[in-house]
Structure formats: structure tokens, C-alpha cells
Design an enzyme around this catalytic site. Structure first.
Site, PDB file in Angstrom:
ATOM      1  N   HIS A 308       0.845  -1.190   0.000  1.00  0.00           N
ATOM      2  CA  HIS A 308       0.000   0.000   0.000  1.00  0.00           C
ATOM      3  C   HIS A 308       0.876   1.234   0.000  1.00  0.00           C
ATOM      4  O   HIS A 308       1.920   1.242   0.649  1.00  0.00           O
ATOM      5  CB  HIS A 308      -0.909   0.011   1.251  1.00  0.00           C
ATOM      6  CG  HIS A 308      -2.060   0.937   1.119  1.00  0.00           C
ATOM      7  ND1 HIS A 308      -1.937   2.272   1.393  1.00  0.00           N
ATOM      8  CD2 HIS A 308      -3.325   0.727   0.708  1.00  0.00           C
ATOM      9  CE1 HIS A 308      -3.100   2.846   1.167  1.00  0.00           C
ATOM     10  NE2 HIS A 308      -3.966   1.936   0.747  1.00  0.00           N
ATOM     11  N   ASP A 366      -7.977  -5.306   0.338  1.00  0.00           N
ATOM     12  CA  ASP A 366      -8.586  -6.176  -0.655  1.00  0.00           C
ATOM     13  C   ASP A 366      -8.071  -7.600  -0.668  1.00  0.00           C
ATOM     14  O   ASP A 366      -8.510  -8.407  -1.476  1.00  0.00           O
ATOM     15  CB  ASP A 366      -8.449  -5.536  -2.040  1.00  0.00           C
ATOM     16  CG  ASP A 366      -9.498  -4.466  -2.195  1.00  0.00           C
ATOM     17  OD1 ASP A 366     -10.578  -4.652  -1.616  1.00  0.00           O
ATOM     18  OD2 ASP A 366      -9.235  -3.452  -2.856  1.00  0.00           O
TER      19      ASP A 366
HETATM   20  N1  ACO Z   1       4.242  -7.644  -4.805  1.00  0.00           N
HETATM   21  C1  ACO Z   1       5.589  -7.627  -4.944  1.00  0.00           C
HETATM   22  N2  ACO Z   1       6.341  -6.527  -4.776  1.00  0.00           N
HETATM   23  C2  ACO Z   1       5.721  -5.395  -4.434  1.00  0.00           C
HETATM   24  C3  ACO Z   1       4.325  -5.323  -4.263  1.00  0.00           C
HETATM   25  C4  ACO Z   1       3.581  -6.509  -4.452  1.00  0.00           C
HETATM   26  N3  ACO Z   1       2.261  -6.498  -4.298  1.00  0.00           N
HETATM   27  N4  ACO Z   1       3.958  -4.055  -3.936  1.00  0.00           N
HETATM   28  C5  ACO Z   1       5.116  -3.359  -3.908  1.00  0.00           C
HETATM   29  N5  ACO Z   1       6.176  -4.161  -4.211  1.00  0.00           N
HETATM   30  C6  ACO Z   1       7.591  -3.764  -4.211  1.00  0.00           C
HETATM   31  C7  ACO Z   1       7.946  -2.958  -5.457  1.00  0.00           C
HETATM   32  O1  ACO Z   1       8.374  -3.787  -6.507  1.00  0.00           O
HETATM   33  C8  ACO Z   1       9.040  -2.056  -4.932  1.00  0.00           C
HETATM   34  O2  ACO Z   1      10.210  -2.800  -4.835  1.00  0.00           O
HETATM   35  P1  ACO Z   1      11.648  -2.097  -5.100  1.00  0.00           P
HETATM   36  O3  ACO Z   1      11.752  -1.037  -4.029  1.00  0.00           O
HETATM   37  O4  ACO Z   1      12.630  -3.192  -4.960  1.00  0.00           O
HETATM   38  O5  ACO Z   1      11.579  -1.521  -6.493  1.00  0.00           O
HETATM   39  C9  ACO Z   1       8.579  -1.748  -3.498  1.00  0.00           C
HETATM   40  O6  ACO Z   1       7.782  -2.880  -3.105  1.00  0.00           O
HETATM   41  C10 ACO Z   1       7.746  -0.476  -3.379  1.00  0.00           C
HETATM   42  O7  ACO Z   1       6.634  -0.586  -4.254  1.00  0.00           O
HETATM   43  P2  ACO Z   1       6.008   0.602  -5.102  1.00  0.00           P
HETATM   44  O8  ACO Z   1       5.382   0.069  -6.338  1.00  0.00           O
HETATM   45  O9  ACO Z   1       7.050   1.682  -5.265  1.00  0.00           O
HETATM   46  O10 ACO Z   1       4.912   1.129  -4.097  1.00  0.00           O
HETATM   47  P3  ACO Z   1       3.713   2.082  -4.454  1.00  0.00           P
HETATM   48  O11 ACO Z   1       3.406   2.803  -3.217  1.00  0.00           O
HETATM   49  O12 ACO Z   1       4.003   2.887  -5.676  1.00  0.00           O
HETATM   50  O13 ACO Z   1       2.535   1.070  -4.845  1.00  0.00           O
HETATM   51  C11 ACO Z   1       0.720  -0.432  -4.657  1.00  0.00           C
HETATM   52  C12 ACO Z   1       1.572   0.648  -3.961  1.00  0.00           C
HETATM   53  C13 ACO Z   1       0.247   0.061  -6.034  1.00  0.00           C
HETATM   54  C14 ACO Z   1      -0.507  -0.709  -3.818  1.00  0.00           C
HETATM   55  C15 ACO Z   1       1.576  -1.715  -4.811  1.00  0.00           C
HETATM   56  O14 ACO Z   1       1.975  -2.185  -3.538  1.00  0.00           O
HETATM   57  C16 ACO Z   1       0.869  -2.807  -5.589  1.00  0.00           C
HETATM   58  O15 ACO Z   1       0.903  -2.829  -6.830  1.00  0.00           O
HETATM   59  N6  ACO Z   1       0.176  -3.756  -4.860  1.00  0.00           N
HETATM   60  C17 ACO Z   1      -0.585  -4.792  -5.532  1.00  0.00           C
HETATM   61  C18 ACO Z   1      -1.908  -4.220  -6.006  1.00  0.00           C
HETATM   62  C19 ACO Z   1      -2.889  -3.963  -4.863  1.00  0.00           C
HETATM   63  O16 ACO Z   1      -3.109  -4.795  -4.008  1.00  0.00           O
HETATM   64  N7  ACO Z   1      -3.527  -2.792  -4.939  1.00  0.00           N
HETATM   65  C20 ACO Z   1      -4.549  -2.382  -3.956  1.00  0.00           C
HETATM   66  C21 ACO Z   1      -4.050  -1.211  -3.107  1.00  0.00           C
HETATM   67  S1  ACO Z   1      -5.228  -0.874  -1.841  1.00  0.00           S
HETATM   68  C22 ACO Z   1      -6.468  -0.106  -2.594  1.00  0.00           C
HETATM   69  O17 ACO Z   1      -6.356   0.609  -3.556  1.00  0.00           O
HETATM   70  C23 ACO Z   1      -7.747  -0.320  -2.033  1.00  0.00           C
END
Ligand code: ACO
Length: 431
Positions: A308, A366
Site C-alpha cells: 500500500h 482487498d
Molecule cells: N508484490 C511484490 N512486490 C511489491 C508489491 C507486491 N504487491 N507491492 C510493492 N512491491 C515492491 C515494489 O516492486 C518495490 O520494490 P523495489 O523497491 O525493490 O523496487 C517496493 O515494493 C515499493 O513498491 P512501489 O510500487 O514503489 O509502491 P507504491 O506505493 O508505488 O505502490 C501499490 C503501492 C500500487 C498498492 C503496490 O503495492 C501494488 O501494486 N500492490 C498490488 C496491487 C494492490 O493490491 N492494490 C490495492 C491497493 S489498496 C487499494 O487501492 C484499495
């Protein structure tokens, strides 16, 4: 609120600029950079708004490090299970939990707006039978403005109130009509003697041929899920609603823009993606393989329902939903739900993994919600629609807060231009 303290910014040529600090009632201070461009000719750069507060807001407070979520000061853990969704909608919209009389009156306003215009109902005939319900939601919600000219003066507080009530009341009706269209079943008119979620279940699952009474377990579980999804401060869809509304556009079009933003798999579409993922994983034996895929930077696979932008701790909503998931599956005698077992094991393994621990990736709201929706008989393509119904409360509360703010200005971000510099035009025959 402006703090007396200031921040001094030293520019490369040695000039110093004084920037005021702003602080709210809780949360980090913010450097007020509104005069920065005027003083320095420079912009700030923050793609994804990681360090940017876009507005003042008194609706929802989140502390992502501590895993805290409060609506108008009330912890989500106290609201969940104690206040109904409509009480929470009242709280978000008007700032206070309603008294018994206020709730009765509010419920009256909402139930008197549950029907949609018959002409609007016919819009559905134009959609393909297998149209995604979110596509229909965007279109039909946006077109509501064509039917309610009588209350579209956004500067009139009463008009704003009527539009807010209309959106909260009509969203379940539109959502159920999307489902009925996919099913090829007749649309059921709302029943105003039922609760907000009871009526929604009725419009979804009743048919004209049989008696139908909503299952109280399903009604209660859905109400709780709606409370948990009702608002989440300046998330992507709410910020979309705010930006769209800042131009003075009508609220129905702005909420349609919010629904479009919510649809994405990185936001509200994640609940649908979680179940797809769990099915793809298939069995506990494959978890390790999928965890490795999620960690592999060359593999686009991400663990859906994990991570998140704000929470760097367990999402407090996920904690509640995990518990409710247990209860609902037990009460519906679905205790051996293989997807729930798989989700719990996946969570356990991921939380022990260094990759997820280092990045503070925890289950989000979720991760478990889809399992409950599925147990209630709600199809997967409707999961994000469920989120949209609940989040309408937040969108409408933020829209009302923003439009009634006398300092409202059109939202207009700037950019760092990276295209070609000036060049001479070349006539087509010389290219
Ligand atoms: N699985 C694996 N790796 C992940 C995940 C994941 N679900 N989420 C983040 N990471 C990793 C990224 O690859 C990144 O790694 P790095 O630093 O080595 O490059 C690090 O964690 C930070 O991630 P970001 O993408 O920079 O975080 P951001 O805050 O931009 O994204 C998000 C947050 C979009 C929710 C992301 O965690 C994601 O895509 N999660 C899966 C989708 C999801 O569940 N979305 C629902 C969010 S809640 C909502 O909207 C109700």
C-alpha cells in the site's frame, strides 16, 4: 493552519527563500510551496504525489506507519461493527454521527432517491451482454447529470446535498442493474422497506418469479465491508474526483471519473485480481513459486492485495476483514473454503519473507474482501463495483468539502518538459 516556524530553502546561487510551514490537527507538517514559483521560478517534482499534500481536509486521518485509520476522529475499529454504513455516510458527509432522529431523517432522504429514471434504465440495452459492470458503472453514473438539471448548481448548498443523496442512493440501484444486464434477468426495482445493503442484495438476487428476503448474515457482512471501504483520504479515485470537480464540473461526471480511476488493478481492481491470483496459484504447494515470481524484478507478477502506498504496517481494515472472513465463512457453513485457506497460508509465508518485510508489504483491504464477496454469491466482475458503491460516500464527502471551500482553485499541476526544444517547421514534401 499556518505554523509560525518557517523553512529556509537555499538555492544553488546562494539566495535564501523563506517558506511557511502548515500543520493540521495530526500528521506530518507540510512546507507551503505556493509562493515557490513566484519567488524562484522553480517547480517541485513529485510524481505519484509521494510527498505532496494536495489539500486541507477534515474527513479522514491515516497514519500509515502505525496502521491507524480514523473517520472524523473515530477509529475504524470502533466504527466497524458498531455503526451502520448509513451512519458512517452521515459522519463523513456532515462531520458527526447522527442521533436516532437524524439517522431516520437521513435514511428517509436516501431511500426516496433509490429509483433511477426509466429512460436511464433503458441505457443498459445499449451495452453488450457481457460488458464489464465497471464499464457500465462509469457510463451510467456519468449520464445521471442528464436527468437531474434541477439540482446542478454546485454553489447552492441545498443542490449539493440533493446531488450527494442521489449518488449515495442510486449507486446500488445502478450496480445491481449492471449485474442483471450481465445475467439477462429483469431489473428489480428498489425496496425501500429494506436496509441499504438488504435492498442491494434484493436488487441483485431477487427475480420477479419468487419471494426473496435478504440473508441477514450477508446483509450485515456487506454493511461492514461498506463501512471499511467508505473513505481513505486522498487516494487515486478521490483525488480524481477532486481534480475533476475543481473545474466546476457537475458531481455525477466527477464521480464517474472516480469510478474509472478505481477500476485499475493497482487500486480498486485489486480485489478481483486477488481471486484470479489465488486461483492461478491453485494450491499451497505452489506458493513458494509465486512468492519467487513476485520478488523477481524481471517478472511483472505482483502479489495482489499486498502493499500500500500509505500503510507501511498492517492495513487496519485488512485485520478486521480477515476476522470477518472467518465469521462469515463459518456462519455460511463454508468453513473449508480452499481460497481462504490458501490466502491465509500465502499471507503467513509472505510475512516471513525478507523481501516483503524489508519493503513493509502487508496485506491490504482487498486481500480478503473478495473471498467474502464470493461467499455471498457476488461474482468476481462485481467486486470493484462493490468498492465503488461504498466509496461513493467518500467521493461525495470530499467533493462537498472541496466545493464549499471558499479558497477553491482549479487543480493545475505543472511539469518538467522533456520534449524537443524549438525547431523549424519542415514542409511535408521536404520530410
Ligand atoms: N508484490 C511484490 N512486490 C511489491 C508489491 C507486491 N504487491 N507491492 C510493492 N512491491 C515492491 C515494489 O516492486 C518495490 O520494490 P523495489 O523497491 O525493490 O523496487 C517496493 O515494493 C515499493 O513498491 P512501489 O510500487 O514503489 O509502491 P507504491 O506505493 O508505488 O505502490 C501499490 C503501492 C500500487 C498498492 C503496490 O503495492 C501494488 O501494486 N500492490 C498490488 C496491487 C494492490 O493490491 N492494490 C490495492 C491497493 S489498496 C487499494 O487501492 C484499495
Amino acid at each position: 493552519m499556518t505554523d509560525e516556524k518557517k523553512v529556509m530553502l537555499t538555492l544553488p546561487e546562494g539566495k535564501t527563500v523563506e517558506l511557511p510551514l502548515r500543520k493540521g490537527t495530526e500528521g506530518p507538517q507540510a512546507i507551503d510551496i505556493t509562493s515557490l514559483y513566484q519567488q524562484t521560478g522553480m517547480f517541485t517534482f513529485d510524481p505519484g504525489f509521494v510527498s505532496t499534500a494536495s489539500c486541507d481536509s477534515g474527513i479522514t486521518y491515516i497514519d500509515g506507519q502505525e496502521g491507524i485509520l480514523r473517520y472524523r476522529g473515530y477509529p475504524i475499529e470502533e466504527l466497524a461493527g458498531n455503526a451502520s454504513y448509513l451512519e458512517v455516510v452521515h459522519l463523513l458527509l456532515y462531520g458527526e454521527l447522527p442521533s436516532v432522529e437524524e439517522l431516520q431523517s437521513f435514511r428517509g432522504h436516501i431511500t426516496h432517491h433509490t429509483m433511477i429514471n426509466e429512460a436511464l434504465r433503458r441505457f443498459f440495452e445499449g451495452f453488450h451482454y457481457d460488458a464489464h459492470p465497471m464499464a457500465m458503472m462509469v457510463g451510467v453514473t456519468g449520464s445521471l447529470a442528464a436527468f437531474y438539471h434541477d439540482s446542478l448548481d454546485i454553489k447552492d448548498a441545498r443542490h449539493r446535498d440533493i446531488s450527494a443523496h442521489r449518488m449515495i442512493a442510486k449507486m446500488p440501484t445502478i450496480a445491481a442493474a449492471c449485474y442483471k444486464h450481465n445475467m439477462g434477468e429483469p431489473v428489480m426495482y428498489p425496496r425501500n422497506d429494506l436496509s441499504y445493503t438488504g435492498n442491494f442484495l434484493y436488487m441483485m438476487f431477487a427475480t420477479p418469479c419468487e419471494e426473496y428476503e435478504p440473508n441477514p448474515i450477508a446483509e450485515k457482512a456487506l454493511d461492514l465491508l461498506f463501512v471499511l471501504h467508505a473513505d481513505h483520504e486522498q487516494n487515486a479515485s478521490t483525488s480524481t474526483v477532486r481534480l475533476a470537480s475543481s473545474s466546476g464540473a457537475n458531481p455525477f461526471a466527477c464521480v464517474a471519473a472516480g469510478i474509472a480511476s478505481l477500476w485499475g488493478p493497482a487500486h480498486g481492481g485489486a480485489n478481483e485480481a486477488v481471486l484470479d491470483m489465488l486461483e492461478e496459484i491453485g494450491s499451497v504447494d505452489n506458493i513458494e513459486k509465486y512468492i519467487a515470481k513476485a520478488k523477481d524484478k524481471d517478472d511483472p507478477f505482483r502479489l495482489m492485495g499486498f502493499g500500500h502506498r500509505v500503510y507501511k504496517n498492517y492495513d487496519p481494515r485488512a485485520k478486521i476483514i480477515r476476522e470477518v472472513c472467518h465469521q462469515v465463512l463459518e456462519e455460511l457453513a463454508d468453513t473449508n473454503n480452499p481460497l481462504f485457506e490458501l490466502a491465509m497460508r500465502l499471507e503467513e509465508i509472505a510475512l516471513q519473507d525478507e523481501y516483503f518485510a524489508e519493503r513493509k508489504l502487508y496485506p491490504n483491504v482487498d486481500f480478503y474482501s473478495g473471498i467474502i464477496y464470493q461467499a455471498l454469491g457476488i461474482p468476481r466482475t462485481m467486486f470493484t463495483v462493490m468498492f465503488a458503491i461504498a466509496r461513493t460516500a467518500g467521493w461525495v464527502a470530499h467533493w462537498t468539502e472541496m466545493i464549499s471551500d471558499p479558497q477553491l482553485r482549479i487543480g493545475r499541476p505543472r511539469q518538467i518538459y522533456t520534449g524537443p526544444t524549438k525547431r523549424a517547421f519542415v514542409p511535408i514534401e521536404q520530410r
